[in-house]
Design a protein around this motif. Structure first.
Motif, PDB file in Angstrom:
ATOM      1  N   THR A  41       1.038  -1.223   0.017  1.00 57.15           N
ATOM      2  CA  THR A  41      -0.082   0.189  -0.116  1.00 57.15           C
ATOM      3  C   THR A  41       0.833   1.179  -0.091  1.00 57.15           C
ATOM      4  OG1 THR A  41      -1.836  -1.182   1.149  1.00 57.15           O
ATOM      5  CG2 THR A  41      -1.870   1.429   1.021  1.00 57.15           C
ATOM      6  N   ILE A  42       0.747   2.151  -1.094  1.00 55.11           N
ATOM      7  CA  ILE A  42       1.421   3.522  -1.267  1.00 55.11           C
ATOM      8  C   ILE A  42       0.518   4.604  -0.770  1.00 55.11           C
ATOM      9  CG2 ILE A  42       2.655   4.992  -2.363  1.00 55.11           C
ATOM     10  CD1 ILE A  42       4.191   2.548  -2.081  1.00 55.11           C
ATOM     11  N   THR A  43       0.869   5.127   0.256  1.00 57.67           N
ATOM     12  CA  THR A  43      -0.044   6.520   0.758  1.00 57.67           C
ATOM     13  C   THR A  43       1.003   7.683   0.236  1.00 57.67           C
ATOM     14  OG1 THR A  43      -1.221   5.353   2.428  1.00 57.67           O
ATOM     15  CG2 THR A  43      -1.229   7.723   2.535  1.00 57.67           C
ATOM     16  N   LEU A  44       0.325   8.666  -0.478  1.00 58.72           N
ATOM     17  CA  LEU A  44       1.240   9.790  -0.897  1.00 58.72           C
ATOM     18  C   LEU A  44       0.425  10.990  -0.292  1.00 58.72           C
ATOM     19  CD1 LEU A  44       1.511   8.910  -4.788  1.00 58.72           C
ATOM     20  CD2 LEU A  44       3.216   8.682  -3.098  1.00 58.72           C
ATOM     21  N   VAL A  45       1.161  11.867   0.247  1.00 60.83           N
ATOM     22  CA  VAL A  45       0.617  13.163   0.927  1.00 60.83           C
ATOM     23  C   VAL A  45       1.431  14.432   0.134  1.00 60.83           C
ATOM     24  CG1 VAL A  45       0.270  14.441   2.884  1.00 60.83           C
ATOM     25  CG2 VAL A  45       0.393  12.057   3.018  1.00 60.83           C
ATOM     26  N   ASP A  46       0.854  15.279  -0.262  1.00 65.05           N
ATOM     27  CA  ASP A  46       1.470  16.426  -1.164  1.00 65.05           C
ATOM     28  C   ASP A  46       2.045  17.359  -0.197  1.00 65.05           C
ATOM     29  OD1 ASP A  46       2.262  18.093  -3.256  1.00 65.05           O
ATOM     30  OD2 ASP A  46       0.422  19.134  -3.265  1.00 65.05           O
ATOM     31  N   GLN A  47       3.227  17.748  -0.125  1.00 69.04           N
ATOM     32  CA  GLN A  47       3.974  18.800   0.537  1.00 69.04           C
ATOM     33  C   GLN A  47       4.714  19.613  -0.366  1.00 69.04           C
ATOM     34  OE1 GLN A  47       6.034  16.432   3.315  1.00 69.04           O
ATOM     35  NE2 GLN A  47       7.921  16.241   1.956  1.00 69.04           N
ATOM     36  N   PRO A  48       5.370  20.742   0.194  1.00 66.89           N
ATOM     37  CA  PRO A  48       6.225  21.439  -0.609  1.00 66.89           C
ATOM     38  C   PRO A  48       7.645  21.052  -0.863  1.00 66.89           C
ATOM     39  CG  PRO A  48       5.153  22.611   1.186  1.00 66.89           C
ATOM     40  CD  PRO A  48       4.940  21.242   1.387  1.00 66.89           C
ATOM     41  N   HIS A  49       8.140  20.993  -2.029  1.00 64.08           N
ATOM     42  CA  HIS A  49       9.465  20.807  -2.244  1.00 64.08           C
ATOM     43  C   HIS A  49      10.123  19.278  -2.193  1.00 64.08           C
ATOM     44  CE1 HIS A  49       9.553  24.822  -2.871  1.00 64.08           C
ATOM     45  NE2 HIS A  49       9.230  25.304  -1.223  1.00 64.08           N
ATOM     46  N   ASP A  50       9.793  19.115  -0.961  1.00 64.73           N
ATOM     47  CA  ASP A  50      10.880  17.740  -0.716  1.00 64.73           C
ATOM     48  C   ASP A  50      10.022  16.372  -0.863  1.00 64.73           C
ATOM     49  OD1 ASP A  50      12.980  19.366   0.065  1.00 64.73           O
ATOM     50  OD2 ASP A  50      12.569  19.450   2.252  1.00 64.73           O
ATOM     51  N   ILE A  51      10.690  15.456  -0.940  1.00 62.89           N
ATOM     52  CA  ILE A  51      10.581  14.006  -1.216  1.00 62.89           C
ATOM     53  C   ILE A  51      10.918  13.371  -0.019  1.00 62.89           C
ATOM     54  CG2 ILE A  51      10.673  11.835  -2.396  1.00 62.89           C
ATOM     55  CD1 ILE A  51      11.073  13.695  -5.067  1.00 62.89           C
ATOM     56  N   GLU A  52       9.882  12.638   0.653  1.00 63.19           N
ATOM     57  CA  GLU A  52      10.296  11.800   1.889  1.00 63.19           C
ATOM     58  C   GLU A  52       9.593  10.465   1.858  1.00 63.19           C
ATOM     59  OE1 GLU A  52      10.447  15.426   5.155  1.00 63.19           O
ATOM     60  OE2 GLU A  52       8.840  14.435   5.140  1.00 63.19           O
ATOM     61  N   LEU A  53      10.265   9.457   2.320  1.00 65.15           N
ATOM     62  CA  LEU A  53       9.714   8.096   2.316  1.00 65.15           C
ATOM     63  C   LEU A  53       9.749   7.428   3.747  1.00 65.15           C
ATOM     64  CD1 LEU A  53       8.899   5.614   0.937  1.00 65.15           C
ATOM     65  CD2 LEU A  53      11.199   4.959   0.267  1.00 65.15           C
ATOM     66  N   SER A  54       8.673   6.784   4.225  1.00 63.21           N
ATOM     67  CA  SER A  54       8.694   6.069   5.361  1.00 63.21           C
ATOM     68  C   SER A  54       8.266   4.583   4.911  1.00 63.21           C
ATOM     69  CB  SER A  54       8.062   6.594   6.641  1.00 63.21           C
ATOM     70  OG  SER A  54       6.535   6.967   6.049  1.00 63.21           O
ATOM     71  N   VAL A  55       8.917   3.931   5.376  1.00 59.99           N
ATOM     72  CA  VAL A  55       8.597   2.401   5.346  1.00 59.99           C
ATOM     73  C   VAL A  55       7.991   1.485   6.477  1.00 59.99           C
ATOM     74  CG1 VAL A  55      10.286   2.339   3.513  1.00 59.99           C
ATOM     75  CG2 VAL A  55      10.918   1.766   5.713  1.00 59.99           C
ATOM     76  N   SER A  56       7.521   0.527   6.329  1.00 62.38           N
ATOM     77  CA  SER A  56       6.830  -0.094   7.561  1.00 62.38           C
ATOM     78  C   SER A  56       7.734  -1.396   8.089  1.00 62.38           C
ATOM     79  CB  SER A  56       5.446  -0.830   7.183  1.00 62.38           C
ATOM     80  OG  SER A  56       5.592  -1.819   6.080  1.00 62.38           O
ATOM     81  N   ILE A  57       8.795  -1.745   7.394  1.00 54.13           N
ATOM     82  CA  ILE A  57       9.486  -2.844   7.944  1.00 54.13           C
ATOM     83  C   ILE A  57      10.900  -2.279   8.176  1.00 54.13           C
ATOM     84  CG2 ILE A  57       7.929  -4.614   7.146  1.00 54.13           C
ATOM     85  CD1 ILE A  57      10.009  -4.972   4.923  1.00 54.13           C
TER      86      ILE A  57
END
Length: 288
Positions: A41-57
């Motif tokens: 499952t991929i959840t995308l939340v719009d935010q300014p400028h930066d790309i951030e990734l969080s993972v479940s494992i």
């Protein structure tokens, strides 16, 4: 829209043939690929400028070592976008399994951010970007049932596989795709897939015919190194699967069944044998 959630479906290979090694270092392949409803499952939340990734494992990269992150960075660069996104990746597809989990995540990010950022890029353009990320990523944009050629990025939609259930069983090993292809020896292949016969069976809705034509030449590399793969295949057939095959470069084995009850029974028996990761999934018959 400032948030979007997508499912990233796993794939199996109903047929996989390696034709030759190309001048660019890749192998020319022809494959029949099928999506199944085992999904991250991929959840995308719009935010300014930066790309951030969080993972479940734990242990899964949350930076440019992850295809999902690289997909977002590639799309941002291509579109010269000033937007960013927080990507939440909830993993269910096992890692290093031959199921294209990382490719599926990357494809979902491309599709999702294309929508979230209002880029309105067509699938043809997204497919070209996807091919820069990995050979399986273009297929994961579409899902369904497709023939893949080239290094896997050239796609042709096929008639959908008759709906069925798939048992997926991964032994406690990880297999490197690059290692498998580096060690592929055409002289050790005894049976090659009949793609024409597979296409005919798909067009006829002949699930038994599809099962009879499951062939993956990469088994000639992976199974001698990891005989537990052959043991799982044998067990699936003993427990009633129509057919069983290693997916991709392995080590996951899948078995085809015509009904959910039989698939669940096979899964329970494999669990009793000690196979650590087992899933039951329906096929995805619609190109999405």
């Amino acid at each position: 829209m400032d948030m979007l959630t997508l499912h990233a479906y796993a794939k199996i290979n109903l047929a996989l043939d390696v034709l030759y090694k190309r001048a660019d270092g890749y192998h020319e392949v022809t494959m029949v690929m099928q999506a199944v409803r085992l999904a991250d499952t991929i959840t995308l939340v719009d935010q300014p400028h930066d790309i951030e990734l969080s993972v479940s494992i734990p242990g899964l990269p949350a930076d440019s070592g992850n295809l999902a992150y690289r997909a977002a960075a590639l799309l941002k660069s291509y579109a010269a976008s000033q937007q960013g996104a927080h990507i939440r990746l909830d993993k269910r597809i096992p890692l290093a399994a031959g199921l294209a989990g990382g490719s599926a995540d990357a494809a979902a990010v491309l599709k999702g951010l294309n929508t979230l950022w209002g880029l309105n890029l067509g699938l043809d353009k997204l497919s070209k970007l996807a091919a820069q990320l990995g050979s399986d990523v273009p297929f994961c944009l579409f899902n369904g049932t497709m023939q893949a050629t080239g290094r896997g990025e050239l796609l042709e939609p096929l008639p959908p596989l008759k709906p069925c259930y798939v048992v997926l069983a991964k032994p406690a090993i990880a297999v490197s795709t690059s290692w498998v292809y580096q060690n592929f020896n055409p002289g050790k292949v005894t049976v090659r897939p009949d793609i024409r016969a597979m296409r005919t069976c798909l067009a006829q809705g002949n699930l038994a015919g599809v099962a009879q034509n499951l062939v993956n030449v990469l088994e000639s590399v992976t199974i001698p190194a990891y005989p537990e793969i052959a043991k799982i295949k044998e067990s699936m057939l003993t427990y009633g699967a129509m057919a069983a095959l290693m997916s991709g470069s392995g080590p996951t084995v899948f078995g085809l069944t015509s009904c959910q009850e039989q698939a669940q029974d096979i899964a329970c028996r494999l669990q009793a044998e000690g196979v650590p990761e087992i899933f039951v999934a329906e096929t995805v018959s619609k190109v999405e």
